[in-house]
Scaffold this active site. Sequence first.
Site, PDB file in Angstrom:
ATOM      1  N   ARG A 204       0.837  -1.197   0.000  1.00 62.69           N
ATOM      2  CA  ARG A 204       0.000   0.000   0.000  1.00 62.69           C
ATOM      3  C   ARG A 204       0.874   1.249   0.000  1.00 62.69           C
ATOM      4  O   ARG A 204       1.896   1.309   0.667  1.00 62.69           O
ATOM      5  CB  ARG A 204      -0.902   0.013   1.233  1.00 62.69           C
ATOM      6  CG  ARG A 204      -1.883  -1.151   1.295  1.00 62.69           C
ATOM      7  CD  ARG A 204      -2.579  -1.171   2.640  1.00 62.69           C
ATOM      8  NE  ARG A 204      -3.442  -2.342   2.779  1.00 62.69           N
ATOM      9  CZ  ARG A 204      -4.022  -2.706   3.918  1.00 62.69           C
ATOM     10  NH1 ARG A 204      -3.829  -1.976   5.015  1.00 62.69           N
ATOM     11  NH2 ARG A 204      -4.775  -3.776   3.966  1.00 62.69           N
TER      12      ARG A 204
ATOM     13  N   ASP B  61       0.899   5.601   0.457  1.00 59.46           N
ATOM     14  CA  ASP B  61       0.176   6.709   1.081  1.00 59.46           C
ATOM     15  C   ASP B  61      -0.255   7.741   0.052  1.00 59.46           C
ATOM     16  O   ASP B  61       0.179   7.712  -1.107  1.00 59.46           O
ATOM     17  CB  ASP B  61       1.067   7.410   2.107  1.00 59.46           C
ATOM     18  CG  ASP B  61       1.400   6.538   3.306  1.00 59.46           C
ATOM     19  OD1 ASP B  61       0.622   5.614   3.606  1.00 59.46           O
ATOM     20  OD2 ASP B  61       2.445   6.787   3.932  1.00 59.46           O
TER      21      ASP B  61
ATOM     22  N   ARG C 208       9.696   7.435   4.950  1.00 57.17           N
ATOM     23  CA  ARG C 208       9.584   8.876   5.116  1.00 57.17           C
ATOM     24  C   ARG C 208      10.181   9.323   6.452  1.00 57.17           C
ATOM     25  O   ARG C 208      10.764  10.408   6.545  1.00 57.17           O
ATOM     26  CB  ARG C 208       8.126   9.301   4.988  1.00 57.17           C
ATOM     27  CG  ARG C 208       7.583   9.163   3.565  1.00 57.17           C
ATOM     28  CD  ARG C 208       6.091   9.453   3.502  1.00 57.17           C
ATOM     29  NE  ARG C 208       5.779  10.780   4.012  1.00 57.17           N
ATOM     30  CZ  ARG C 208       4.545  11.174   4.311  1.00 57.17           C
ATOM     31  NH1 ARG C 208       3.521  10.328   4.162  1.00 57.17           N
ATOM     32  NH2 ARG C 208       4.327  12.405   4.751  1.00 57.17           N
TER      33      ARG C 208
END
Length: 260
Positions: free
Chosen positions: A49, A51, A196
């Site tokens: 997945r 973001d 991140r």
Amino acid sequence: MRIALGISYNGQAYQGWQSQPSGLTVQDRLEAALSKFADQRIATLCAGRTDAGVHALMQVVHFDTDRIRDTHAWVRGTNANLVKNISVQWAVSTSDSFHCRASAISRRYAYVVLESPVRPSVDAGRVGWCYEPLDQTAMETAAKHLLGEQDFTSFRASQCQALSPVKTMVKIDISKRGAYWRFDFEANAFLHHMIRNIMGCLIQVGRTRRPAEWMLEVLHARDRRAAAPTFSPDGLYFLGPQYDPQWGMPNRTPAFDMLP
């Protein structure tokens, strides 16, 4: 039959990969296009997945269907019903034992950062930005502390649903071409916001705000509060999973040649 697809997309306009009630996700758009082409409801599973705002050069999905189409038709027919910023790159007919997520050996991401006193313009949303010079040696030294099997709790988002924070980082490569930095990551799996959050720390080290050994302190703290703020999603690209050759899945798409 089970069909696997390689998908590329620009994530700027979407609320991430996973389906949402708003319908403004990559999965929602892809499944709508697949369902229209197959003339039946198609539900997909993905390898990883992404973001909101994150891009993919080779997201891999699979789905089961009783519709008989050749692989070229799945590519062209689905793309005919997709918006321009999402594209099926390839299709493979595979066995029921293949699973796009569970069969993956590792996953790969790249983060692209513009080093410039002036913010991005034509590449806004597609690169991260640092207005100060970055020290490559310091960042490479810091990155080495993250290699191997580690507890990445300090780089884990509070909403992460992974059962364990322990992952194995296979590779972190840092390179620069012109004003653009590229950070390549490969691991068996990643936690929510893990890259991140690592990028936030690497940029702090690169700007000489923190020493390279600080990365080890953050890692050993096992506390999200010890790390730097989460870096922007703009320059993050999911390069896709790696599979055992037995599955016959492509390893790259033409979009790989786009990044510096």
